[in-house]
Enzyme design. Structure first.
Site, PDB file in Angstrom:
ATOM      1  N   ARG A  45     -15.017  -2.050  16.907  1.00  0.00           N
ATOM      2  CA  ARG A  45     -16.000  -2.774  17.391  1.00  0.00           C
ATOM      3  C   ARG A  45     -15.920  -3.384  18.852  1.00  0.00           C
ATOM      4  O   ARG A  45     -17.097  -3.508  19.698  1.00  0.00           O
ATOM      5  CB  ARG A  45     -16.503  -3.992  16.508  1.00  0.00           C
ATOM      6  CG  ARG A  45     -17.577  -3.853  15.528  1.00  0.00           C
ATOM      7  CD  ARG A  45     -17.656  -5.204  14.777  1.00  0.00           C
ATOM      8  NE  ARG A  45     -16.472  -5.454  14.045  1.00  0.00           N
ATOM      9  CZ  ARG A  45     -16.521  -6.090  12.829  1.00  0.00           C
ATOM     10  NH1 ARG A  45     -17.768  -6.264  12.555  1.00  0.00           N
ATOM     11  NH2 ARG A  45     -15.570  -6.051  12.214  1.00  0.00           N
ATOM     12  N   GLU A 131       0.839   6.815   3.062  1.00  0.00           N
ATOM     13  CA  GLU A 131       2.257   6.069   2.733  1.00  0.00           C
ATOM     14  C   GLU A 131       2.296   4.571   3.153  1.00  0.00           C
ATOM     15  O   GLU A 131       2.824   3.757   2.278  1.00  0.00           O
ATOM     16  CB  GLU A 131       3.262   6.617   3.727  1.00  0.00           C
ATOM     17  CG  GLU A 131       4.707   6.236   3.623  1.00  0.00           C
ATOM     18  CD  GLU A 131       5.309   6.390   2.160  1.00  0.00           C
ATOM     19  OE1 GLU A 131       5.871   7.661   1.867  1.00  0.00           O
ATOM     20  OE2 GLU A 131       5.516   5.464   1.256  1.00  0.00           O
ATOM     21  N   VAL A 134       1.015   1.479   0.132  1.00  0.00           N
ATOM     22  CA  VAL A 134       1.938   0.899  -0.869  1.00  0.00           C
ATOM     23  C   VAL A 134       3.171   0.719  -0.364  1.00  0.00           C
ATOM     24  O   VAL A 134       3.793   1.368   0.099  1.00  0.00           O
ATOM     25  CB  VAL A 134       2.095   1.860  -2.130  1.00  0.00           C
ATOM     26  CG1 VAL A 134       2.843   1.244  -3.120  1.00  0.00           C
ATOM     27  CG2 VAL A 134       0.486   2.138  -2.709  1.00  0.00           C
ATOM     28  N   GLY A 136       4.138  -0.806   2.119  1.00  0.00           N
ATOM     29  CA  GLY A 136       4.133  -0.828   3.800  1.00  0.00           C
ATOM     30  C   GLY A 136       5.016   0.044   4.306  1.00  0.00           C
ATOM     31  O   GLY A 136       4.797   1.363   4.045  1.00  0.00           O
ATOM     32  N   ASP A 202      -4.066  -7.057  -6.113  1.00  0.00           N
ATOM     33  CA  ASP A 202      -3.526  -6.310  -5.148  1.00  0.00           C
ATOM     34  C   ASP A 202      -2.233  -5.451  -5.502  1.00  0.00           C
ATOM     35  O   ASP A 202      -2.394  -4.301  -5.219  1.00  0.00           O
ATOM     36  CB  ASP A 202      -2.859  -7.468  -3.893  1.00  0.00           C
ATOM     37  CG  ASP A 202      -2.267  -6.600  -2.829  1.00  0.00           C
ATOM     38  OD1 ASP A 202      -2.944  -6.407  -1.906  1.00  0.00           O
ATOM     39  OD2 ASP A 202      -0.980  -6.557  -2.795  1.00  0.00           O
ATOM     40  N   LYS A 206      -2.160  -1.108  -5.815  1.00  0.00           N
ATOM     41  CA  LYS A 206      -1.143  -0.405  -5.438  1.00  0.00           C
ATOM     42  C   LYS A 206      -0.620   0.627  -6.479  1.00  0.00           C
ATOM     43  O   LYS A 206      -0.193   1.575  -6.136  1.00  0.00           O
ATOM     44  CB  LYS A 206      -0.016  -1.278  -4.957  1.00  0.00           C
ATOM     45  CG  LYS A 206      -0.307  -1.744  -3.345  1.00  0.00           C
ATOM     46  CD  LYS A 206       0.297  -2.886  -3.163  1.00  0.00           C
ATOM     47  CE  LYS A 206      -0.005  -3.668  -1.684  1.00  0.00           C
ATOM     48  NZ  LYS A 206       0.610  -5.055  -1.518  1.00  0.00           N
TER      49      LYS A 206
HETATM   50  N1  HSE Z   1      -1.169  -8.975   0.855  1.00  0.00           N
HETATM   51  C1  HSE Z   1      -0.225  -8.227   0.406  1.00  0.00           C
HETATM   52  C2  HSE Z   1       1.035  -8.541  -0.088  1.00  0.00           C
HETATM   53  C3  HSE Z   1      -0.130  -7.188   2.005  1.00  0.00           C
HETATM   54  O1  HSE Z   1       1.416  -9.687  -0.029  1.00  0.00           O
HETATM   55  O2  HSE Z   1       1.891  -7.831  -0.271  1.00  0.00           O
HETATM   56  C4  HSE Z   1       0.049  -6.069   1.721  1.00  0.00           C
HETATM   57  O3  HSE Z   1      -0.694  -5.078   1.057  1.00  0.00           O
END
Ligand code: HSE
Length: 432
Positions: A45, A131, A134, A136, A202, A206
């Site tokens: 943006r 990659e 999931v 990081g 979350d 994943k």
């Molecule tokens: N909120 C997520 C965590 C961050 O706490 O692992 C990354 O997906």
């Protein structure tokens, strides 16, 4: 020298770090690829301002609309870091539809739109890499996809959410869950809406991505049991450690069965008692870990930072590199083809349970609770009641022998319906 063009959509913290690393590690990437990864376009943006702040040369086209970038820049590799799902989905389908490689770190997009994305990629032969979605910076997806391509993945247990792991381990150190959540938010890895972390959603998203990667099928979010950590207190963590020799961790699990062409999976996310000697009990604070069980390789543990600009950008860049290498070599994808995935019942694998209740201290209360468990054929392994100190209710902790989730839940419902038992309670699993 051959070139591979790269476009980045979304210049938030991860996008900016990806662009920075792409340029800072240009020589290293060129040497390994035998070609140049060239940033040709960005979309945001505030594209003009961000591009200026990043010191991008005029040759990098700036767009405010990611779809327009996809249409006009037509890069070989498009990196989607927009966040959200609507614009990200439109961009992803547009890129994959025309056969371009797409790199994303958007777990929600993947979990919700897995069938559409994988079918679009399979139809056009496009690369789809994620990659960073999931765990990081932990290279567990590449391991599942390539390192274990000659093996059979039997299952995995993961700590896939840094926020809840941070809270659980800070609770072990005596902090309240509320104070620990505040710290996690200050450290910047909690989701904008922390309910996604706390409720286990979350981690579930994943898990869906991991199941898809291993089988090619869609593990739809909402189709398997997900329990978060909202009911776990610092007292549960202390009790687990001191009396049960266990750490409390939010464990996301997959168990694969069936055949490669007709895969079956059992999936769950549950607060879990992990014996202190187990490697997952050693995973503390915001770290993530995945313990993979493979038929031939045995147990493999992947550990590292599950969020943050550096770890995610590192994973994204590796995806862009691999996509570019495949494009240059015209290599076919090694991923399982999209197919139907059958969900096994969460009752298939029995496990032990932990149940902490608040019970009125009066004659017969415990026998009625034991009776409810007995009726569902759930066998008590140990029971502990704190000495009442004039309080209206006392904590009672029950651990059970392995039972099916269905039987345990039925017994729990019966117990919570008892007059002497307060609705507030905590249920956890023991690691199966
Ligand atoms: N909120 C997520 C965590 C961050 O706490 O692992 C990354 O997906």
């Amino acid at each position: 020298m051959r070139t591979v063009s790269v476009a980045v959509a979304g210049l938030g913290t991860v996008g900016r770090e990806t662009v920075r690393l792409l340029r800072a590690r240009r020589a290293q990437l060129r040497e390994r690829l035998g070609a140049e990864l060239v940033l040709t376009a960005v979309a945001d943006r505030a594209a003009a301002r961000e591009a200026r702040a990043l010191g991008l040369p005029a040759s990098v086209a700036r767009f405010t609309d990611p779809l327009e970038m996809a249409r006009r820049a037509g890069a070989d590799v498009t990196i989607e870091l927009l966040g959200g799902t609507d614009a990200a989905r439109r961009l992803a389908l547009s890129v994959l539809g025309r056969g371009g490689a797409l790199v994303t770190a958007n777990k929600r997009l993947l979990a919700l739109s897995w069938p559409a994305l994988t079918r679009a990629a399979a139809r056009s032969g496009a690369r789809l890499a994620f990659e960073g979605a999931v765990a990081g910076g932990v290279p567990v997806l590449r391991a599942l996809e390539l390192s274990l391509v000659g093996d059979r993945v039997l299952g995995l247990d993961g700590i896939l959410n840094g926020t809840t792991n941070y809270i659980l381990t800070r609770c072990e150190e005596g902090l309240s869950a509320e104070a620990a959540l505040k710290e996690a938010q200050e450290l910047g890895f909690a989701e904008k809406d922390p309910r996604l972390d706390l409720s286990g959603q979350d981690a579930a998203q994943k898990l869906s991505v991991l199941a898809g990667l291993v089988t090619g099928g869609w593990l739809a979010p909402g189709s398997f049991p997900v329990v978060g950590i909202q009911a776990v207190t610092a007292r549960d963590a202390a009790y687990a450690r001191e009396r049960l020799g266990s750490a409390v961790r939010l464990i996301a699990s997959l168990r694969f069965s069936g055949t490669p062409s007709a895969p079956r999976v059992e999936a769950s996310v549950f607060p879990t008692l992990v014996p202190l000697g187990h490697p997952l009990a050693a995973v503390r604070r915001q770290y993530n870990a995945v313990l993979v069980r493979a038929q031939s390789a045995g147990d493999l543990m992947f550990y590292g930072r599950g969020a943050g600009a550096g770890p995610t950008a590192s994973a994204v860049l590796a995806d862009a590199f691999c996509a570019a290498r495949d494009l240059l070599g015209q290599l076919p994808s090694a991923r399982p083809v999209p197919r139907a995935l059958t969900l096994a019942s969460a009752d298939d694998t029995p496990s032990g349970f932990y149940l902490r209740l608040e019970v009125r201290d009066r004659p017969g209360a415990l026998s009625r609770i034991a009776g409810a468990l007995g009726r569902e054929r759930v066998s008590i392994a140990a029971i502990h009641q704190d000495r009442a100190r004039g309080a209206a209710a006392v904590p009672v902790v029950i651990t059970t022998h392995p039972a099916s989730l269905g039987a345990f839940n039925m017994a729990r419902r019966r117990i919570l319906a008892l007059e002497d038992v307060a609705p507030r309670h905590c249920a956890m699993r023991t690691l199966a």
